[in-house]
Design a protein around this motif. Structure first.
Motif, PDB file in Angstrom:
ATOM      1  N   THR A  92       1.268   8.999  12.664  1.00 24.29           N
ATOM      2  CA  THR A  92       1.367   7.670  12.102  1.00 24.29           C
ATOM      3  C   THR A  92       2.270   7.688  10.882  1.00 24.29           C
ATOM      4  O   THR A  92       2.474   8.723  10.266  1.00 24.29           O
ATOM      5  N   LEU A 114       3.269   5.014   7.398  1.00 24.73           N
ATOM      6  CA  LEU A 114       3.104   3.786   6.634  1.00 24.73           C
ATOM      7  C   LEU A 114       4.490   3.337   6.217  1.00 24.73           C
ATOM      8  O   LEU A 114       5.225   4.083   5.575  1.00 24.73           O
ATOM      9  N   ASP A 130       5.688   0.850   4.160  1.00 24.67           N
ATOM     10  CA  ASP A 130       5.780   0.768   2.705  1.00 24.67           C
ATOM     11  C   ASP A 130       4.400   0.396   2.190  1.00 24.67           C
ATOM     12  O   ASP A 130       3.477   0.233   2.980  1.00 24.67           O
ATOM     13  N   ARG A 131       4.243   0.258   0.897  1.00 29.22           N
ATOM     14  CA  ARG A 131       2.909   0.013   0.347  1.00 29.22           C
ATOM     15  C   ARG A 131       2.273  -1.257   0.889  1.00 29.22           C
ATOM     16  O   ARG A 131       1.060  -1.362   0.958  1.00 29.22           O
ATOM     17  N   GLN A 132       3.070  -2.219   1.272  1.00 30.93           N
ATOM     18  CA  GLN A 132       2.540  -3.486   1.764  1.00 30.93           C
ATOM     19  C   GLN A 132       2.761  -3.673   3.263  1.00 30.93           C
ATOM     20  O   GLN A 132       2.426  -4.722   3.801  1.00 30.93           O
ATOM     21  N   PRO A 141       2.936  -2.399   7.513  1.00 26.48           N
ATOM     22  CA  PRO A 141       1.996  -1.913   8.518  1.00 26.48           C
ATOM     23  C   PRO A 141       2.033  -0.396   8.673  1.00 26.48           C
ATOM     24  O   PRO A 141       2.964   0.273   8.247  1.00 26.48           O
ATOM     25  N   VAL A 142       0.983   0.104   9.312  1.00 26.25           N
ATOM     26  CA  VAL A 142       0.897   1.501   9.720  1.00 26.25           C
ATOM     27  C   VAL A 142       1.330   1.538  11.183  1.00 26.25           C
ATOM     28  O   VAL A 142       0.866   0.740  11.999  1.00 26.25           O
ATOM     29  N   GLU A 198       1.763   3.873  14.653  1.00 22.85           N
ATOM     30  CA  GLU A 198       1.381   5.096  15.350  1.00 22.85           C
ATOM     31  C   GLU A 198       2.217   5.223  16.623  1.00 22.85           C
ATOM     32  O   GLU A 198       2.282   4.295  17.430  1.00 22.85           O
ATOM     33  N   SER A 215      -0.819  -1.527  12.816  1.00 19.16           N
ATOM     34  CA  SER A 215      -2.008  -2.053  12.154  1.00 19.16           C
ATOM     35  C   SER A 215      -1.842  -1.939  10.646  1.00 19.16           C
ATOM     36  O   SER A 215      -0.811  -1.510  10.158  1.00 19.16           O
ATOM     37  N   SER A 216      -2.875  -2.320   9.919  1.00 17.03           N
ATOM     38  CA  SER A 216      -2.926  -2.075   8.481  1.00 17.03           C
ATOM     39  C   SER A 216      -4.337  -1.609   8.162  1.00 17.03           C
ATOM     40  O   SER A 216      -5.272  -1.959   8.876  1.00 17.03           O
ATOM     41  N   PRO A 217      -4.502  -0.790   7.127  1.00 17.18           N
ATOM     42  CA  PRO A 217      -5.849  -0.304   6.807  1.00 17.18           C
ATOM     43  C   PRO A 217      -6.804  -1.475   6.592  1.00 17.18           C
ATOM     44  O   PRO A 217      -6.567  -2.341   5.762  1.00 17.18           O
TER      45      PRO A 217
END
Length: 113
Positions: free
Chosen positions: A5, A7, A9-11, A13-14, A16, A45-47
């Motif tokens: 997976t 990320l 950027d900080r904002q 999506p993640v 995979e 997705s996102s956390p």
């Protein structure tokens, strides 16, 4: 690599890299009538889904941009995913299955409100 997976950027999506769905590309050491194609499955997705992506799955074809199939819309932004490179390129003498690596180009555009 398959199963990894990232990320964005900080904002963002993640993403995979789930699996290679199809790899019918012509092997380097043979002559083919058609080039074939490669397609991969991504999960986005996102956390805790705080960005509102849900968990869409995208099937992308190498070298082909399809905004309808490759766009994920979140609460704030839209992301377009493109499969740029899938390696290694097939060879008839290579052991199966290969350890794939995908290069994905992601373009971010603000969502229109």
């Amino acid at each position: 690599k398959t199963g990894q997976t990232a990320l964005l950027d900080r904002q963002g999506p993640v993403v995979e890299f789930v699996e290679v769905v199809e790899d019918s590309r012509c092997a380097l050491d043979v002559v083919c009538i058609q080039a074939g194609r490669a397609r991969v499955l991504l999960r986005v997705s996102s956390p805790g889904d705080v960005l509102g992506f849900g968990t869409p799955e995208l099937t992308l074809e190498a070298g082909r941009v399809d905004p309808e199939a490759g766009t994920v819309t979140g609460a704030f932004d839209e992301y377009l995913f493109e499969l740029s490179i899938l390696g290694p390129y097939p060879e008839t003498s290579a052991p199966q299955p290969p350890d794939y690596t995908a290069t994905i180009v992601v373009t971010k555009k603000p969502r229109s409100r």
